[in-house]
Enzyme design. Sequence first.
Site, short mmCIF file in Angstrom:
data_model
loop_
_atom_site.label_atom_id
_atom_site.label_comp_id
_atom_site.label_asym_id
_atom_site.label_seq_id
_atom_site.Cartn_x
_atom_site.Cartn_y
_atom_site.Cartn_z
N ARG A 137 0.84 -1.22 0.00
CA ARG A 137 0.00 0.00 0.00
C ARG A 137 0.87 1.27 0.00
O ARG A 137 0.59 2.25 0.69
CB ARG A 137 -0.93 0.04 1.22
N SER A 151 -10.29 -0.71 3.77
CA SER A 151 -9.51 -0.93 5.00
C SER A 151 -9.01 0.41 5.52
O SER A 151 -8.40 1.17 4.77
CB SER A 151 -8.27 -1.79 4.70
N GLU A 178 -4.54 3.91 6.46
CA GLU A 178 -4.33 3.81 5.01
C GLU A 178 -4.76 5.08 4.26
O GLU A 178 -4.05 5.53 3.38
CB GLU A 178 -5.16 2.63 4.48
#
Length: 351
Positions: free
Chosen positions: A169, A251, A347
């Site tokens: 990510r 998420s 995130e």
Amino acid sequence: MLVENNVALQRYNSFGIQARALRMVRLRSLDDVQALLKLPDMQPQQRDMAPHLVLGGGSNLVITGDIRSLVIKIDLAGRRLLDETPKGWLVEAGAGENWHDFVAWTLAQGWPGLENLALIPGSVGASPVQNIGAYGVELQDRFHSLDAIDLRTGEPFTLNAAQCGFGYRDSVFKHPPAGDKGLGLAGCALITAVRFWLPKPWKPVLGYLDLERKRAETGVDAPHAQQIFDWVCAIRRAKLPDPVVIGNAGSFFKNPTVSPEQCADIIARDPKVVHYPMPDGSIKLAAGWLIDACGWKGKSVGNAGVYEKQALVLVNRGGATGGEVMTLAKAIQTSVYERFGILLEPEPVVV
Ligand code: EPU
């Protein structure tokens, strides 16, 4: 180039947070990008004082108030096959294309390879920024190159996978130019098009537990790409909220990595902790499990809540502010830290 004032941002962020952009420009062509660069907002002094916000699908974003600096909405369209060889297909899409529609289109054309990444919200241009990933495939596994414009100089440039510095990510687009990882491009690059390399012969990626379960359930032993696409859509629909119905950003935290010693220590206290050994010897823990273990599933702070079916996803229960989302996120971080000694890293981008 379309410049709008006082734009309601609710429909431009998947959390559905209500806020306004004082000014928003929409980029529909490369000419629009050049026109953008001439705006006073984009000149060096102004740019440093009020850094602009580049908006793709808005699916990885928490907005904590009205945005006073320029919002740049990327609407660059277009998708095409650039090359086909005995070794694979080279496919290109404009940064403004919707990610899931693009994945579905490649499969409909008979070019498999992106099926595990079905139904991820967001745009094609945002996909390399956080190196999206799901069900055993990461964007970097199918990425070929991208085109971008340097917002400081107006110069176009192309990056290959190595130059994007992909991680979990993570990419150069998430790090500031003078940041910890050296040459970052956060805030300096506007991605205009992304190219994908879909190798032949196509090989299914089925290692992920949820997909193995589907294989066992259906008895389909050698699924084709469309079948995997359908499975992935069904799995995601069963455990993740549809942002059109319940606002969310997927998420909310990354899955943390710990040392084998740290993991052994946690297992000694919590034998059920979900963990995966990584190739480099470290251990990845399921953040959703850690949050769930702290009792957060279904809980709320104001109008922000923790999704009932997946504790890693924070949701807007209706009218949540970005502040409420961040207060909830901080409370979760604190309780996971107090119980496991692990600081969860969010995130989404917070603005
Ligand atoms: N778990 C719980 N309780 C929960 C949530 C999860 O016990 O409330 C356990 C599950 O039972 C499972 C494990 O945690 O054993 C992992 O959960 P899951 O399979 O749902 O995957 P994840 O690690 O939570 C990651 C990605 C998702 C991606 C899925 C599938 C991250 C941060 N998230 O989730 O990506 O779709 O794997 O590959 O890496 C996203 O980034 O927005 C996203 C949705």
